[in-house]
Design a protein around this motif. Sequence first.
Motif: not given
Length: 90
Positions: A32-35, A39-43, A62-63
């Motif tokens: 995850l980045q940013p956290v 929580n955060g988007p999976i990169i 990619s997102g």
Amino acid sequence: YCSEPLGTEPDYDDWWLDQCGLSGGASGGPWLQPVDSGNGPIISVNSWGYTNQPGMAGPRLSGTTAGCVFAKAKGQSFTTVSGRGAIADC
């Protein structure tokens, strides 16, 4: 888990966590980045590491691709997926 500055693995251009000591059992775990508050988007996902040094690498997702794969997986039930897996048309 590993929490450290994100780098790149130059030979494969994958994301790289230099001091991460996770082993093969961690494969597939999300990056995850940013956290924010856990929580955060999976990169990326834990994918591979060298046997003679610490570190963990993961492909650059990619997102939109990661989000699409997650949505497809979330929409499946275990009874509808047979064999070795399912194909996500992303």
